[in-house]
Design a protein around this motif. Structure first.
Motif, short mmCIF file in Angstrom:
data_model
loop_
_atom_site.label_atom_id
_atom_site.label_comp_id
_atom_site.label_asym_id
_atom_site.label_seq_id
_atom_site.Cartn_x
_atom_site.Cartn_y
_atom_site.Cartn_z
N THR A 45 0.81 -1.22 0.00
CA THR A 45 0.00 0.00 0.00
C THR A 45 0.84 1.27 0.00
OG1 THR A 45 -0.14 0.21 2.42
CG2 THR A 45 -1.76 -1.21 1.34
N GLY A 49 -0.06 4.84 -1.75
CA GLY A 49 -0.63 5.53 -0.60
C GLY A 49 0.15 6.78 -0.23
N TYR A 127 -8.61 11.83 6.11
CA TYR A 127 -8.25 10.43 5.92
C TYR A 127 -6.74 10.26 6.10
CZ TYR A 127 -7.81 5.95 3.40
OH TYR A 127 -7.53 4.66 3.03
N THR A 128 -5.97 11.19 5.53
CA THR A 128 -4.51 11.11 5.64
C THR A 128 -4.06 11.31 7.08
OG1 THR A 128 -4.16 11.87 3.38
CG2 THR A 128 -2.35 12.21 4.92
N ALA A 131 -4.69 8.20 8.94
CA ALA A 131 -3.72 7.16 8.58
C ALA A 131 -2.38 7.43 9.27
CB ALA A 131 -3.53 7.12 7.07
N GLU A 132 -1.99 8.69 9.38
CA GLU A 132 -0.74 9.03 10.06
C GLU A 132 -0.83 8.70 11.55
OE1 GLU A 132 2.26 10.44 8.74
OE2 GLU A 132 1.32 9.69 6.91
N THR A 135 -0.49 4.96 11.76
CA THR A 135 0.88 4.54 11.48
C THR A 135 1.77 4.81 12.68
OG1 THR A 135 0.52 5.08 9.15
CG2 THR A 135 2.79 4.76 9.87
N PHE A 196 -11.18 5.12 7.98
CA PHE A 196 -9.91 4.41 7.81
C PHE A 196 -9.86 3.15 8.67
CE2 PHE A 196 -5.46 3.48 8.67
CZ PHE A 196 -4.89 3.57 7.42
N TYR A 200 -9.25 0.05 6.17
CA TYR A 200 -7.88 -0.46 6.03
C TYR A 200 -7.72 -1.91 6.48
CZ TYR A 200 -2.88 -0.98 6.22
OH TYR A 200 -1.61 -1.45 6.02
#
Length: 294
Positions: A45, A49, A127-128, A131-132, A135, A196, A200
């Motif tokens: 991804t 991504g 969304y980003t 995701a951060e 992560t 997410f 995901y």
């Protein structure tokens, strides 16, 4: 401007050699097919991504008045670009093993193009930012657990250690652009994480199953591996439940990413890398600290 002592400055690092072409085992995570393909599915991804993440934050670049934040966006972009390049190299190695990498890249490319063309700029960035956060959580979930990183092949441990270090350094950039520049409300911020959090894991499980199928495992073999893998991931004291508080913190109205400190041996990695210029040696110094090896 006084820097928060918890903040780790963004430091783009380029032209890193992880020696990925030197015979990494097919099941590099302790010989376990599921655990290997779980991380490999994440790697699939990353290249597309990361490009998407860069696009979502760049959409606000012309509106950023704070020069410090603007520089952080530039450094974030450079780091993410490097992550994409390294994982592209690794994904090519997976393709060389006979895994069908191409379909994942076509699917992800179409998915993220659809999101950019259909969603609002604010929701794409939400969304980003989500995701951060996830992560950064995984940097703690995975890289601070000796039982998880010890079985890794040395070179793959180096890739994921470096990637985690840089994710921690830039973890607040998209969040700050979302809240300070896009001025997204609480609902928009949380909606990105909810979406997410559902999407995901489903995508990751689907890709893991496809990779195991490409490895030649039959339906019953894969079902057994996936059930055992689910227990490893979600059991009490397993991979994810100990990090539940970290995940839920994002829902607090006053949340900010720098309220958490990840990668407890960050300085060990940084000092070793600055001394040697070798990400593999830096990762081994870091891992020795995590695993309590003198």
């Amino acid at each position: 401007m006084t820097q928060d002592p918890q903040v780790r400055p963004i430091q783009p690092r380029e032209k890193l050699d992880f020696k990925l072409g030197s015979g990494i085992p097919r099941f590099w995570n302790g010989g376990d097919p599921f655990k290997t393909r779980f991380f490999d599915a994440m790697s699939l991804t990353f290249p597309i991504g990361e490009r998407y993440f860069i696009s979502t934050v760049r959409a606000y670049r012309d509106q950023i008045a704070d020069p410090h934040l603007l520089q952080e966006v530039k450094d974030f972009t450079r780091q993410e670009a490097q992550h994409g390049m390294v994982h592209t190299e690794f994904n090519a190695m997976l393709e060389g093993q006979g895994l069908n990498v191409g379909w994942t890249q076509r699917f992800l490319d179409a998915k993220f193009k659809w999101q950019l063309s259909t969603w609002s700029k604010a929701f794409n960035l939400s969304y980003t930012a989500a995701a951060e956060h996830m992560t950064a959580m995984m940097c703690t979930t995975f890289m601070e657990r000796p039982d998880i990183i010890k079985p890794f092949d040395t070179r793959m441990r180096a890739v994921y250690t470096w990637h985690s270090i840089e994710e921690v350094e830039h973890k607040a950039v998209c969040f700050d652009v979302l809240t300070k520049v896009a001025k997204a409300n609480y609902f928009t911020r949380i909606a990105g994480l909810i979406y997410f959090s559902i999407e995901y894991p489903i995508g990751n499980w689907f890709m893991v199953n496809r990779l195991l199928k490409d490895d030649g495992f039959g339906f019953l073999q894969r079902a057994k591996m996936l059930l055992k893998g689910a227990w490893w991931l979600y059991k009490p004291g397993g991979v994810f439940l100990p990090a539940l508080g970290y995940y839920l913190s994002y829902y607090k109205p006053g949340f900010h990413p720098w309220q958490h400190t990840e990668m407890g041996h960050y300085e060990t990695w940084l000092n070793a890398y600055e001394r040697t210029g070798d990400p593999v040696m830096a990762a081994e110094a870091y891992s020795a600290q995590v695993m309590g090896v003198s």
